[in-house]
Design a protein around this motif. Sequence first.
Motif, PDB file in Angstrom:
ATOM      1  N   PHE A   8       0.843  -1.197   0.000  1.00  0.00           N
ATOM      2  CA  PHE A   8       0.000   0.000   0.000  1.00  0.00           C
ATOM      3  C   PHE A   8       0.876   1.245   0.000  1.00  0.00           C
ATOM      4  O   PHE A   8       1.976   1.244   0.588  1.00  0.00           O
ATOM      5  CB  PHE A   8      -0.876   0.043   1.252  1.00  0.00           C
ATOM      6  N   THR A   9       0.361   2.297  -0.628  1.00  0.00           N
ATOM      7  CA  THR A   9       1.043   3.582  -0.632  1.00  0.00           C
ATOM      8  C   THR A   9       0.052   4.677  -0.293  1.00  0.00           C
ATOM      9  O   THR A   9      -0.993   4.792  -0.950  1.00  0.00           O
ATOM     10  CB  THR A   9       1.674   3.878  -1.995  1.00  0.00           C
ATOM     11  N   VAL A  10       0.377   5.465   0.715  1.00  0.00           N
ATOM     12  CA  VAL A  10      -0.462   6.609   1.085  1.00  0.00           C
ATOM     13  C   VAL A  10       0.171   7.878   0.520  1.00  0.00           C
ATOM     14  O   VAL A  10       1.404   8.033   0.518  1.00  0.00           O
ATOM     15  CB  VAL A  10      -0.626   6.701   2.622  1.00  0.00           C
ATOM     16  N   SER A  11      -0.673   8.764   0.020  1.00  0.00           N
ATOM     17  CA  SER A  11      -0.202  10.032  -0.531  1.00  0.00           C
ATOM     18  C   SER A  11      -1.269  11.086  -0.306  1.00  0.00           C
ATOM     19  O   SER A  11      -2.395  10.767   0.104  1.00  0.00           O
ATOM     20  CB  SER A  11       0.120   9.889  -2.027  1.00  0.00           C
ATOM     21  N   ARG A  12      -0.927  12.327  -0.558  1.00  0.00           N
ATOM     22  CA  ARG A  12      -1.899  13.391  -0.353  1.00  0.00           C
ATOM     23  C   ARG A  12      -1.661  14.537  -1.309  1.00  0.00           C
ATOM     24  O   ARG A  12      -0.541  14.724  -1.812  1.00  0.00           O
ATOM     25  CB  ARG A  12      -1.867  13.874   1.092  1.00  0.00           C
ATOM     26  N   ASN A  38      -2.226  18.357  -0.865  1.00  0.00           N
ATOM     27  CA  ASN A  38      -2.585  19.379   0.122  1.00  0.00           C
ATOM     28  C   ASN A  38      -3.470  20.474  -0.476  1.00  0.00           C
ATOM     29  O   ASN A  38      -4.329  21.021   0.211  1.00  0.00           O
ATOM     30  CB  ASN A  38      -1.331  19.990   0.729  1.00  0.00           C
ATOM     31  N   ALA A  39      -3.245  20.786  -1.726  1.00  0.00           N
ATOM     32  CA  ALA A  39      -4.040  21.844  -2.361  1.00  0.00           C
ATOM     33  C   ALA A  39      -5.512  21.459  -2.438  1.00  0.00           C
ATOM     34  O   ALA A  39      -6.389  22.326  -2.429  1.00  0.00           O
ATOM     35  CB  ALA A  39      -3.506  22.135  -3.748  1.00  0.00           C
ATOM     36  N   LYS A  40      -5.774  20.155  -2.493  1.00  0.00           N
ATOM     37  CA  LYS A  40      -7.151  19.670  -2.596  1.00  0.00           C
ATOM     38  C   LYS A  40      -7.639  19.000  -1.318  1.00  0.00           C
ATOM     39  O   LYS A  40      -8.734  18.423  -1.299  1.00  0.00           O
ATOM     40  CB  LYS A  40      -7.268  18.688  -3.762  1.00  0.00           C
ATOM     41  N   ASN A  41      -6.829  19.071  -0.272  1.00  0.00           N
ATOM     42  CA  ASN A  41      -7.197  18.459   1.020  1.00  0.00           C
ATOM     43  C   ASN A  41      -7.656  17.017   0.838  1.00  0.00           C
ATOM     44  O   ASN A  41      -8.671  16.585   1.400  1.00  0.00           O
ATOM     45  CB  ASN A  41      -8.293  19.270   1.711  1.00  0.00           C
ATOM     46  N   THR A  42      -6.889  16.291   0.066  1.00  0.00           N
ATOM     47  CA  THR A  42      -7.262  14.916  -0.293  1.00  0.00           C
ATOM     48  C   THR A  42      -6.133  13.960   0.057  1.00  0.00           C
ATOM     49  O   THR A  42      -4.962  14.265  -0.169  1.00  0.00           O
ATOM     50  CB  THR A  42      -7.571  14.811  -1.793  1.00  0.00           C
ATOM     51  N   VAL A  43      -6.517  12.811   0.585  1.00  0.00           N
ATOM     52  CA  VAL A  43      -5.550  11.752   0.862  1.00  0.00           C
ATOM     53  C   VAL A  43      -5.963  10.525   0.063  1.00  0.00           C
ATOM     54  O   VAL A  43      -7.157  10.276  -0.146  1.00  0.00           O
ATOM     55  CB  VAL A  43      -5.472  11.442   2.373  1.00  0.00           C
ATOM     56  N   PHE A  44      -4.954   9.795  -0.399  1.00  0.00           N
ATOM     57  CA  PHE A  44      -5.185   8.616  -1.221  1.00  0.00           C
ATOM     58  C   PHE A  44      -4.549   7.391  -0.565  1.00  0.00           C
ATOM     59  O   PHE A  44      -3.571   7.507   0.177  1.00  0.00           O
ATOM     60  CB  PHE A  44      -4.558   8.800  -2.616  1.00  0.00           C
ATOM     61  N   LEU A  45      -5.089   6.243  -0.904  1.00  0.00           N
ATOM     62  CA  LEU A  45      -4.471   4.992  -0.493  1.00  0.00           C
ATOM     63  C   LEU A  45      -4.478   4.061  -1.693  1.00  0.00           C
ATOM     64  O   LEU A  45      -5.540   3.586  -2.111  1.00  0.00           O
ATOM     65  CB  LEU A  45      -5.210   4.354   0.675  1.00  0.00           C
ATOM     66  N   GLN A  46      -3.316   3.851  -2.264  1.00  0.00           N
ATOM     67  CA  GLN A  46      -3.173   2.903  -3.356  1.00  0.00           C
ATOM     68  C   GLN A  46      -2.885   1.535  -2.765  1.00  0.00           C
ATOM     69  O   GLN A  46      -1.887   1.357  -2.054  1.00  0.00           O
ATOM     70  CB  GLN A  46      -2.036   3.317  -4.292  1.00  0.00           C
ATOM     71  N   MET A  47      -3.761   0.585  -3.045  1.00  0.00           N
ATOM     72  CA  MET A  47      -3.643  -0.760  -2.467  1.00  0.00           C
ATOM     73  C   MET A  47      -3.392  -1.761  -3.579  1.00  0.00           C
ATOM     74  O   MET A  47      -4.216  -1.922  -4.479  1.00  0.00           O
ATOM     75  CB  MET A  47      -4.924  -1.112  -1.707  1.00  0.00           C
ATOM     76  N   ASN A  48      -2.241  -2.404  -3.531  1.00  0.00           N
ATOM     77  CA  ASN A  48      -1.863  -3.423  -4.506  1.00  0.00           C
ATOM     78  C   ASN A  48      -1.710  -4.775  -3.823  1.00  0.00           C
ATOM     79  O   ASN A  48      -1.597  -4.862  -2.598  1.00  0.00           O
ATOM     80  CB  ASN A  48      -0.558  -3.036  -5.186  1.00  0.00           C
ATOM     81  N   SER A  49      -1.697  -5.812  -4.620  1.00  0.00           N
ATOM     82  CA  SER A  49      -1.523  -7.176  -4.103  1.00  0.00           C
ATOM     83  C   SER A  49      -2.472  -7.469  -2.949  1.00  0.00           C
ATOM     84  O   SER A  49      -2.079  -8.008  -1.904  1.00  0.00           O
ATOM     85  CB  SER A  49      -0.065  -7.395  -3.654  1.00  0.00           C
TER      86      SER A  49
END
Length: 119
Positions: A67-71, A73-84
């Motif tokens: 998994f990779t977490v990213s964000r 900031n300009a859009k106040n958004t956080v993501f979670l890329q989940m693989n495998s």
Amino acid sequence: QVQLVESGGGLVQPGGSLRLSCVASGRIFSINTMGWYRQAPGKQRELVATISFDGRTNYAFFVKGRFTVSRDNAKNTVFLQMNSLNTDDTGVYYCNHHQLGGLKWDAYWGQGTQVTVSS
């Protein structure tokens, strides 16, 4: 108050991928950490991954390398890329935002999005 809206959950086969998103709105302060927790049926909610306002990340041992977490900031958004993904990753995934307002930290939660890993 801060409102969090998650999206991106669903049904995926083992070995597949999903990407979760969470948008924060409301009274957002700059010093904050966003992240993801999950809760499987019959289990307690557990940390998955977090990312601070300045990009520092923290992962649960069971998702490192997958998994990779990213964000954004300009859009106040956080993501979670989940693989495998595997069946143990099944659960409700909750977005979390906590921020420093004055002298105290306040925490906020999204409503959760279901992730089901099944063949």
